[in-house]
Design an enzyme around this catalytic site. Structure first.
Site, PDB file in Angstrom:
ATOM      1  N   ARG A   1       6.728  13.220 -46.641  1.00 39.11           N
ATOM      2  CA  ARG A   1       6.493  11.777 -46.640  1.00 39.11           C
ATOM      3  C   ARG A   1       7.705  10.953 -47.071  1.00 39.11           C
ATOM      4  O   ARG A   1       8.090   9.992 -46.400  1.00 39.11           O
ATOM      5  CB  ARG A   1       5.344  11.402 -47.599  1.00 39.11           C
ATOM      6  CG  ARG A   1       3.984  11.566 -47.049  1.00 39.11           C
ATOM      7  CD  ARG A   1       3.064  12.072 -48.119  1.00 39.11           C
ATOM      8  NE  ARG A   1       3.477  13.413 -48.436  1.00 39.11           N
ATOM      9  CZ  ARG A   1       3.036  14.506 -47.781  1.00 39.11           C
ATOM     10  NH1 ARG A   1       2.133  14.383 -46.866  1.00 39.11           N
ATOM     11  NH2 ARG A   1       3.496  15.717 -48.072  1.00 39.11           N
ATOM     12  N   THR A   2       8.265  11.303 -48.218  1.00 37.99           N
ATOM     13  CA  THR A   2       9.301  10.435 -48.784  1.00 37.99           C
ATOM     14  C   THR A   2      10.524  10.429 -47.877  1.00 37.99           C
ATOM     15  O   THR A   2      11.060   9.364 -47.544  1.00 37.99           O
ATOM     16  CB  THR A   2       9.659  10.913 -50.207  1.00 37.99           C
ATOM     17  OG1 THR A   2       8.454  11.144 -50.917  1.00 37.99           O
ATOM     18  CG2 THR A   2      10.479   9.881 -50.935  1.00 37.99           C
TER      19      THR A   2
ATOM     20  N   HIS B   1       9.318   8.953 -59.780  1.00 38.13           N
ATOM     21  CA  HIS B   1       9.229   8.792 -58.325  1.00 38.13           C
ATOM     22  C   HIS B   1       8.855   7.321 -58.090  1.00 38.13           C
ATOM     23  O   HIS B   1       7.724   6.998 -57.745  1.00 38.13           O
ATOM     24  CB  HIS B   1       8.171   9.737 -57.766  1.00 38.13           C
ATOM     25  CG  HIS B   1       8.217   9.973 -56.291  1.00 38.13           C
ATOM     26  ND1 HIS B   1       8.900   9.152 -55.420  1.00 38.13           N
ATOM     27  CD2 HIS B   1       7.639  10.929 -55.529  1.00 38.13           C
ATOM     28  CE1 HIS B   1       8.745   9.611 -54.184  1.00 38.13           C
ATOM     29  NE2 HIS B   1       7.982  10.691 -54.228  1.00 38.13           N
TER      30      HIS B   1
ATOM     31  N   ARG C   1      16.583  12.900 -53.454  1.00 42.32           N
ATOM     32  CA  ARG C   1      15.620  13.716 -54.225  1.00 42.32           C
ATOM     33  C   ARG C   1      16.364  14.938 -54.731  1.00 42.32           C
ATOM     34  O   ARG C   1      17.126  15.563 -53.987  1.00 42.32           O
ATOM     35  CB  ARG C   1      14.431  14.129 -53.365  1.00 42.32           C
ATOM     36  CG  ARG C   1      13.523  15.121 -54.069  1.00 42.32           C
ATOM     37  CD  ARG C   1      12.255  15.407 -53.322  1.00 42.32           C
ATOM     38  NE  ARG C   1      11.357  14.268 -53.346  1.00 42.32           N
ATOM     39  CZ  ARG C   1      10.124  14.285 -52.845  1.00 42.32           C
ATOM     40  NH1 ARG C   1       9.651  15.388 -52.288  1.00 42.32           N
ATOM     41  NH2 ARG C   1       9.359  13.218 -52.899  1.00 42.32           N
TER      42      ARG C   1
ATOM     43  N   LYS D   1      28.862  25.024 -52.648  1.00 46.23           N
ATOM     44  CA  LYS D   1      30.206  25.592 -52.883  1.00 46.23           C
ATOM     45  C   LYS D   1      30.753  25.156 -54.240  1.00 46.23           C
ATOM     46  O   LYS D   1      31.946  25.318 -54.512  1.00 46.23           O
ATOM     47  CB  LYS D   1      31.176  25.128 -51.792  1.00 46.23           C
ATOM     48  CG  LYS D   1      30.768  25.484 -50.384  1.00 46.23           C
ATOM     49  CD  LYS D   1      31.774  24.883 -49.401  1.00 46.23           C
ATOM     50  CE  LYS D   1      31.296  24.969 -47.976  1.00 46.23           C
ATOM     51  NZ  LYS D   1      32.137  24.191 -47.056  1.00 46.23           N
TER      52      LYS D   1
END
Ligand code: CP
Length: 333
Positions: A57-58, A135, A107, A86
């Site tokens: 969703r996000t 959130h 995120r 890396k």
């Protein structure tokens, strides 16, 4: 707050008037989100969408929201597809990617990581979830959904939050956003080991709200406007075995809803719900219940995220100027 050029990292940034402003802009986004009208107000702008944890969703709704305003989206998904694998630091990643983007959504599994990234970024950053911490855009769309579903002021709201309240970042942000309203009653239903952090409860009580703590589902859901169920956040546990101890402990299904909830109680969940047989915190037999708001809630994510982009990039009052009707077949609902 002044939205233009601002990063959105925590709900602590907002006053009540800011939320009302976001919601007013979100309301105006509806014909664009429904693809009845198109606007090109962000033509030429680039969103860097960086998701280092799984998301449906996000990630997709931030991308859709930016596209619907006319902008382009560049995605990085997972550490393996980034030079962080890396050994590149968040600082260097932020310095580089903010040269390629006008706004970045991120995120990341670590609490505070998005704030660290934002401190090094040359463009605004929106927190799409940092570990178990926050959130904020989810809390905004949750609040927007609650307001639409109950059809009245949020003052006096009664809400039960159920499930993994220790690791659930959506409930952490939502309870702090609700603090801004008056006379909120929150029932917190969780296993004792997964209870809401005490600091959030204290903040609510200090702000004059009432908070009830329970570990029985049926105690908490009888006299609330909203039941807000959450998934056991298994990715935050030390081991799968530990998460298994809690999965399936609080299952809301139609039988329990009919027996214990008020007839108009709205059912919400930030999603994903865990529909595996051992979990089922929100049973599929609720799918035909008209008070199940979970998919309207997910749809509202596009409106609220469009509003955030329009405000951050300072085009909220220009969206309609470039509007035109679409010329292809589209659903009208
Ligand atoms: N609600 C939410 O954050 O869903 P995703 O994990 O699919 O983005």
């Amino acid at each position: 707050m002044n939205f233009a050029g601002a990063s959105i990292l925590s709900v602590d940034q907002f006053e009540r008037a800011d939320i009302e402003k976001i919601f007013a802009v979100a309301d105006k986004m509806e014909p664009y989100a429904k693809r009845q009208l198109v606007t090109r107000v962000l033509e030429g702008a680039i969103l860097g969408n960086m998701f280092f944890e799984p998301s449906t969703r996000t990630r997709v709704s931030f991308g859709c929201a930016f596209n619907l305003l006319g902008g382009e989206v560049r995605e990085t998904t997972g550490f393996k597809s980034s030079a962080i694998a890396k050994g590149e630091s968040l600082y260097d990643t932020a310095r580089v990617l903010s040269g390629y983007s006008d706004v970045i959504c991120m995120r990341h599994p670590e609490s505070g990581s998005v704030g660290e990234f934002a401190a090094a970024s040359r463009v605004p950053v929106v927190n799409g979830g940092d570990g178990a911490n926050e959130h904020p855009s989810q809390a905004l769309l949750d609040l927007y959904t609650i307001q639409k579903e109950v059809g009245r002021s949020l003052d006096g709201l009664r809400i039960a939050m159920i499930g993994d309240l220790k690791f659930g970042r959506t409930v952490h942000s939502l309870i702090r956003l609700l603090k801004l309203y008056r006379n909120i009653h929150v029932v917190l239903v969780s296993p004792a080991e997964l209870s809401m952090p005490e600091s959030y409860i204290e903040e609510m009580r200090l702000a004059g709200h009432s908070v009830e703590v329970s570990n029985e589902l049926t105690d908490g859901i009888g006299s609330v406007d909203i039941v807000y169920s959450t998934r056991i956040q298994e990715e935050r546990f030390e081991s799968q075995e530990e998460a298994d101890l809690y999965r399936g402990r609080f299952r809301l299904n139609q039988q329990i809803y009919t027996k214990y909830c008020q007839p108009n109680t709205v059912i919400m969940h930030p999603l994903p719900r865990d529909s595996r047989s051992g979990a089922n915190e929100l049973d599929n037999d609720l799918n035909q219940n008209p008070n199940l708001a979970i998919f309207r809630q997910a749809d509202n994510g596009v409106l609220v995220r469009m509003a955030l982009f329009a405000l951050i990039l300072d085009v909220a009052d220009q969206v309609d100027k470039s509007a035109r009707e679409v010329n292809w077949y589209h659903r009208r609902t």
